[in-house]
Design an enzyme around this catalytic site. Structure first.
Site, PDB file in Angstrom:
ATOM      1  N   ASN A  34     110.332 -54.428  22.377  1.00 16.16           N
ATOM      2  CA  ASN A  34     108.903 -54.582  22.085  1.00 16.16           C
ATOM      3  C   ASN A  34     108.528 -55.990  21.470  1.00 16.16           C
ATOM      4  O   ASN A  34     107.237 -56.246  21.540  1.00 16.16           O
ATOM      5  CB  ASN A  34     108.316 -53.443  21.157  1.00 16.16           C
ATOM      6  CG  ASN A  34     108.517 -52.004  21.561  1.00 16.16           C
ATOM      7  OD1 ASN A  34     108.689 -51.765  22.815  1.00 16.16           O
ATOM      8  ND2 ASN A  34     108.454 -51.006  20.830  1.00 16.16           N
ATOM      9  N   ARG A 105     103.685 -49.951  30.066  1.00 16.63           N
ATOM     10  CA  ARG A 105     102.655 -49.942  29.144  1.00 16.63           C
ATOM     11  C   ARG A 105     102.477 -51.133  28.764  1.00 16.63           C
ATOM     12  O   ARG A 105     101.326 -51.834  28.360  1.00 16.63           O
ATOM     13  CB  ARG A 105     103.292 -48.913  27.994  1.00 16.63           C
ATOM     14  CG  ARG A 105     102.134 -48.870  26.627  1.00 16.63           C
ATOM     15  CD  ARG A 105     101.094 -48.360  26.593  1.00 16.63           C
ATOM     16  NE  ARG A 105     100.122 -48.470  25.437  1.00 16.63           N
ATOM     17  CZ  ARG A 105      99.081 -48.077  25.524  1.00 16.63           C
ATOM     18  NH1 ARG A 105      98.401 -47.270  26.314  1.00 16.63           N
ATOM     19  NH2 ARG A 105      98.205 -48.327  24.342  1.00 16.63           N
ATOM     20  N   ASP A 129     105.319 -44.592  28.517  1.00 17.53           N
ATOM     21  CA  ASP A 129     105.792 -43.154  28.095  1.00 17.53           C
ATOM     22  C   ASP A 129     104.559 -42.314  27.991  1.00 17.53           C
ATOM     23  O   ASP A 129     103.496 -42.696  27.584  1.00 17.53           O
ATOM     24  CB  ASP A 129     106.296 -43.206  26.668  1.00 17.53           C
ATOM     25  CG  ASP A 129     107.772 -43.977  26.564  1.00 17.53           C
ATOM     26  OD1 ASP A 129     108.462 -43.680  27.656  1.00 17.53           O
ATOM     27  OD2 ASP A 129     108.126 -44.316  25.467  1.00 17.53           O
ATOM     28  N   ASP A 316     109.359 -44.338  16.856  1.00 21.19           N
ATOM     29  CA  ASP A 316     110.277 -44.560  17.622  1.00 21.19           C
ATOM     30  C   ASP A 316     111.638 -44.241  17.314  1.00 21.19           C
ATOM     31  O   ASP A 316     112.588 -44.068  18.018  1.00 21.19           O
ATOM     32  CB  ASP A 316     110.466 -46.146  18.209  1.00 21.19           C
ATOM     33  CG  ASP A 316     109.219 -46.554  19.010  1.00 21.19           C
ATOM     34  OD1 ASP A 316     108.324 -45.565  19.422  1.00 21.19           O
ATOM     35  OD2 ASP A 316     109.157 -47.629  19.615  1.00 21.19           O
TER      36      ASP A 316
HETATM   37  C1  UD1 Z   1     103.940 -49.877  20.395  1.00 17.45           C
HETATM   38  C2  UD1 Z   1     105.292 -49.711  20.913  1.00 17.45           C
HETATM   39  C3  UD1 Z   1     105.965 -48.196  20.909  1.00 17.45           C
HETATM   40  C4  UD1 Z   1     105.699 -47.683  19.443  1.00 17.45           C
HETATM   41  C5  UD1 Z   1     104.331 -48.191  19.113  1.00 17.45           C
HETATM   42  C6  UD1 Z   1     103.995 -47.567  17.541  1.00 17.45           C
HETATM   43  C7  UD1 Z   1     105.409 -51.337  22.937  1.00 17.45           C
HETATM   44  C8  UD1 Z   1     105.464 -51.708  24.178  1.00 17.45           C
HETATM   45  N1  UD1 Z   1     105.160 -50.077  22.619  1.00 17.45           N
HETATM   46  O1  UD1 Z   1     102.897 -49.082  21.067  1.00 17.45           O
HETATM   47  O2  UD1 Z   1     107.153 -48.111  21.444  1.00 17.45           O
HETATM   48  O3  UD1 Z   1     105.820 -46.539  19.531  1.00 17.45           O
HETATM   49  O4  UD1 Z   1     103.846 -49.460  18.979  1.00 17.45           O
HETATM   50  O5  UD1 Z   1     104.980 -48.423  16.795  1.00 17.45           O
HETATM   51  O6  UD1 Z   1     105.455 -52.298  21.923  1.00 17.45           O
HETATM   52  N2  UD1 Z   1      95.437 -46.377  19.526  1.00 17.45           N
HETATM   53  C9  UD1 Z   1      94.211 -45.994  19.598  1.00 17.45           C
HETATM   54  N3  UD1 Z   1      93.418 -46.879  20.247  1.00 17.45           N
HETATM   55  C10 UD1 Z   1      93.922 -48.230  20.699  1.00 17.45           C
HETATM   56  C11 UD1 Z   1      95.264 -48.271  20.567  1.00 17.45           C
HETATM   57  C12 UD1 Z   1      96.242 -47.264  19.758  1.00 17.45           C
HETATM   58  O7  UD1 Z   1      93.783 -44.740  19.646  1.00 17.45           O
HETATM   59  O8  UD1 Z   1      93.296 -48.986  21.151  1.00 17.45           O
HETATM   60  C13 UD1 Z   1      96.393 -45.278  19.209  1.00 17.45           C
HETATM   61  C14 UD1 Z   1      97.477 -44.534  20.116  1.00 17.45           C
HETATM   62  O9  UD1 Z   1      96.953 -43.916  20.979  1.00 17.45           O
HETATM   63  C15 UD1 Z   1      98.666 -44.334  19.118  1.00 17.45           C
HETATM   64  C16 UD1 Z   1      98.528 -45.123  17.919  1.00 17.45           C
HETATM   65  O10 UD1 Z   1      97.254 -45.652  17.954  1.00 17.45           O
HETATM   66  O11 UD1 Z   1      98.339 -42.856  18.889  1.00 17.45           O
HETATM   67  C17 UD1 Z   1      99.561 -46.117  18.072  1.00 17.45           C
HETATM   68  O12 UD1 Z   1      99.389 -46.897  19.085  1.00 17.45           O
HETATM   69  P1  UD1 Z   1      99.939 -48.372  19.015  1.00 17.45           P
HETATM   70  O13 UD1 Z   1     100.269 -48.907  17.532  1.00 17.45           O
HETATM   71  O14 UD1 Z   1      98.741 -49.320  19.705  1.00 17.45           O
HETATM   72  O15 UD1 Z   1     101.196 -48.469  20.004  1.00 17.45           O
HETATM   73  P2  UD1 Z   1     101.523 -49.197  21.174  1.00 17.45           P
HETATM   74  O16 UD1 Z   1     101.157 -50.430  21.120  1.00 17.45           O
HETATM   75  O17 UD1 Z   1     101.066 -48.492  22.292  1.00 17.45           O
END
Ligand code: UD1
Length: 432
Positions: A34, A105, A129, A316
């Site tokens: 990540n 992603r 995922d 994770d």
């Molecule tokens: C990243 C990691 C993933 C990890 C996650 C949380 C990468 C490639 N992936 O995912 O392995 O599990 O952080 O530590 O780095 N959300 C919204 N709106 C947004 C953005 C997020 O509602 O604009 C929600 C998502 O649906 C989710 C939560 O916030 O339920 C966490 O998402 P986020 O922290 O953004 O995770 P990722 O960046 O997708």
């Protein structure tokens, strides 16, 4: 320099796991998935060369390289040496290739740097995922606050900003992806951006520190409030990807679960504070070195785990921890606050005999139980790893399918487990 994606194993394979062997020995880990993927995306901002080491040998890396190539970045990737060079000397294209973008992603991380560098980006909505809704509304709201126009279509998003301007942005939730994108965009905005309720995962800190080494001005790294002063351009950098704390936590659980004794090298124990608190509370013996951990089995006790953004317990590591808790004495409670669908893995665990009850975002795990081998699906990268760990302590043989998810996130997973004495192998589906 060879393009090494061809050396990655076949996604059609399965893992065959025979339970019962305690893991013993030393495992040396990779750079963080990540982090590496975002450091690669940051090369879009660089008017020179990003020279990256400790790039993990995982499936997502060549896909991200393809996304970057599609945007006009010159990429030389040598996964055998965990090294890559990324050059976007000329302005990159603003329209990313949909086929690669939808497979990963992390391709969403190109949005912020592209808008910052070219004033425009068009990206198919990313894949990855299936562990929840994974909206990008916070990314888009932040860019809009910096003056961008957002055009959302069914399968893609377009962001246009002749010039980004610094803004005060408070995130609804400390999203990892939104924080990274907004920081990268803000490095090229006019004026100062203050990003509050920002995520502060170690991988974000790694990205911010690399951006600073490229010439960005970022205050508050590691805190929930980041202040980014826009600059005119970012230059070349040579950088080491930070260690993968989730990979480290996975091997720590594997050691404890199997009654083993494992030394894990290239770890930053401070990045694993909460997982180590929970492992110790569950009876696991952990010795911390400067950049290593020694993990030994103990008498496993029930413990409650709540997933939260860093420094909380990482989502994770939740499936792997749940496998450990099936072997602990008493009832543990696991609360999932980050991804709503992360418990879909529990059905697979239940088929192995685990006693887990789910109520909304809570799961109660009663132990200890002896699980039995079965055929299960690795529904996402962490579920696939957790299913493999479950197989290490199950009676008989476990077959893990859909291991292409595990390949996306774990470098040399099966060879590393084998080197620790696990009875695991990768075989083609037809031979399983
Ligand atoms: C990243 C990691 C993933 C990890 C996650 C949380 C990468 C490639 N992936 O995912 O392995 O599990 O952080 O530590 O780095 N959300 C919204 N709106 C947004 C953005 C997020 O509602 O604009 C929600 C998502 O649906 C989710 C939560 O916030 O339920 C966490 O998402 P986020 O922290 O953004 O995770 P990722 O960046 O997708």
């Amino acid at each position: 320099m060879p393009e090494s994606s061809a050396n990655l194993p076949s996604p059609e394979d399965v893992f065959r796991v025979r339970g019962g062997e305690p893991l013993r020995g030393t495992v040396h880990l990779s750079g963080a998935k990540n982090s590496a993927l975002k450091l690669m995306a940051a090369s879009l901002l660089c008017e020179g060369e990003v020279d990256l080491s400790y790039i993990p040998r995982i499936g997502d890396v060549p896909v991200m390289a393809d996304v970057l190539r599609g945007l006009g970045v010159e990429v030389e990737l040598d996964l055998a040496r965990e090294h890559g060079r990324f050059r976007a000397v000329d302005e990159p294209s603003w329209h990313a290739p949909a086929d690669a973008v939808t497979r990963i992603r992390a391709s969403i991380s190109c949005l912020g740097p592209l808008v910052g560098r070219t004033g425009r980006a068009r990206l198919a909505l990313p894949g990855g995922d299936r562990i929840g809704a994974r909206s990008i509304d916070l990314h888009l709201q932040g860019l809009a606050a910096m003056g961008a126009t957002i055009i959302q279509r069914t399968e893609e998003v377009e962001v246009i900003a002749k010039e980004l301007t610094g803004a005060m942005i408070t995130l609804d939730f400390p999203s990892v992806g939104a924080t990274e994108n907004l920081v990268m965009a803000a490095t090229r905005a006019r004026g100062t951006t203050v990003l509050d309720n920002a995520a502060r995962e170690p991988e974000i800190q790694d990205l911010c520190r690399m951006l600073v080494a490229m010439g960005a001005t970022i205050e508050g790294i590691g805190s929930p409030t980041l202040e980014i002063e826009g600059v005119d351009g970012l230059g070349s950098v040579t950088w080491e990807t930070c260690p993968d704390r989730i990979e480290a936590g996975t091997y720590a659980v594997a050691a404890a679960l199997t009654g083993g004794d494992v030394v894990i090298e290239r770890v930053r124990p401070a990045d694993l504070t909460m997982p180590l608190i929970k492992l110790r509370a569950a009876g696991v013996v952990v010795d911390e070195g400067a950049d290593s951990l020694r993990v030994k089995a103990g008498d496993l006790q029930a413990v409650d785990v709540v997933t939260l953004p860093y420094p909380g317990f990482p989502t994770d590591l939740q499936p792997q921890m749940m496998v450990l808790l099936t072997r602990a004495m008493g009832t543990s409670r696991c609360t999932e606050n980050v991804f709503e669908s992360r418990f879909s893995f529990v059905a697979e665990l239940a088929r192995m005999g685990a006693d887990v009850e789910i109520d909304g975002h809570h799961a109660w795990i009663r132990g200890p139980v002896r699980m039995h081998g079965t055929t299960l699906s690795g529904l996402d990268v962490r579920a696939g790893a957790a299913g493999t760990l479950a197989g290490l302590v199950a009676d008989g043989e476990t077959i893990v399918r859909d291991v292409h998810h595990v390949d996306r996130g774990y470098a040399d997973f099966i060879p590393r487990l084998q080197s620790l004495g696990a009875d695991v192998e990768r075989v083609s589906d037809a031979d399983a």
